[in-house]
Design an enzyme around this catalytic site. Structure first.
Site: not given
Ligand SMILES: NC(=O)c1ccc[n+]([C@@H]2O[C@H](COP(=O)([O-])OP(=O)(O)OC[C@H]3O[C@@H](n4cnc5c(N)ncnc54)[C@H](OP(=O)(O)O)[C@@H]3O)[C@@H](O)[C@H]2O)c1
Length: 250
Positions: A12-14, A19, A150
């Protein structure tokens, strides 16, 4: 390297960030990958880069009606999923006084309800020997201002790692989590922060990190592949923190 040959991975979220990087890594290791994202445009763009071993489904992890359609949509492509990475998400950050009911519901709907019902939908098509990985955050180990909602939602996801693991043992499905630190992704773009605020945050945070750098999405992807692989065959109900030591060192 064909460690995941004949395996189907659902992420999910790829479309971006961890992802997307995890999808790439699985494909490099022989898997077929299904990703989700919230819009046809972002999904199509990601599938163009991922190539022939990837398909995309538009599905919002914060919308229960989308989640309840997932199993049927997946069945248009495959009759089984061997690896599920529940990853979609973002935060909305601000002091307690500034949090609105709608922000609270948005984050809990996507991260807590979204994670629970995605796993519920996928379980019936996951064979014995499958693996589930949930994406949490290092923030559950600390107590960061402005991140109460969060972090609480991710703490619920963290709790699912253990309860789901317990229930899935009899199905011979392993459940684990990956807990990222600050990773170089687009996460801040969903927070409502301006470009200047995002740049300011990155510049303020970087010197405070043990290795003075944000993690790479590929460093999370490699951990997810390890947890999903036979190399982790006796690892069940745990979370691997990938934060460069941030929550463990001074
Ligand atoms: N980056 C960090 O520092 C960090 C640290 C700890 C945890 N995380 C966690 O890591 C995970 C991935 O985040 P990321 O950092 O890789 O951010 P990212 O680059 O913004 O990627 C997020 C992905 O999730 C998708 N997405 C967001 N909301 C969604 C929804 N409601 N339904 C379906 N898809 C959704 C986005 O796709 P679309 O925009 O195409 O919908 C995108 O593919 C998240 O759960 C985040 O909380 C991130």
């Amino acid at each position: 390297m064909q460690k995941f040959k004949n395996k189907v991975v659902f992420i999910t979220g790829g479309t971006n960030g961890m992802g997307f990087s995890t999808a790439q890594e699985f494909i490099n290791n022989g898997a077929k990958v299904i990703i989700t994202g919230r819009s046809q445009q972002t999904v199509d763009k990601a599938i163009d880069s991922l190539g022939a071993n990837a398909v995309g489904i538009v599905s919002n992890a914060g919308k229960i009606s989308d989640i309840l359609e997932l199993q049927n949509k997946i069945k248009a492509h495959t009759n089984k999923v061997d690896v599920l990475f529940v990853n979609a998400g973002y935060g909305k950050f601000g002091p307690i006084e500034a949090v609105t009911l709608s922000d609270f519901d948005e984050i809990f709907d996507m991260l807590v309800k979204g994670t629970f019902f995605t796993v519920q939908q996928l379980l019936p098509i996951m064979p014995k020997g499958s693996s589930i990985i949930l994406n949490t955050t290092f923030l559950t180990e600390v107590g960061h201002s402005n991140m109460s909602v969060y972090t609480a939602a991710k703490a619920a996801v963290q709790s699912f790692i253990k309860t789901f693991a317990s229930e899935c043992t009899s199905k011979n499905i392993r459940v684990n989590g990956v807990s990222p630190g600050y990773i170089k992704t687009n996460i801040f773009n969903n927070t409502g922060m301006s470009t200047e605020q995002i740049q300011g945050t990155i510049e303020a945070v970087t010197p405070t990190l043990p290795f003075k750098r944000f993690g790479e999405p590929s460093e999370i992807a490699k951990t997810v592949l390890f947890l999903a692989s036979e190399d982790a065959s006796y690892i069940h109900g745990i979370e691997i923190t990938v934060d460069g030591g941030l929550s463990r060192t001074k």
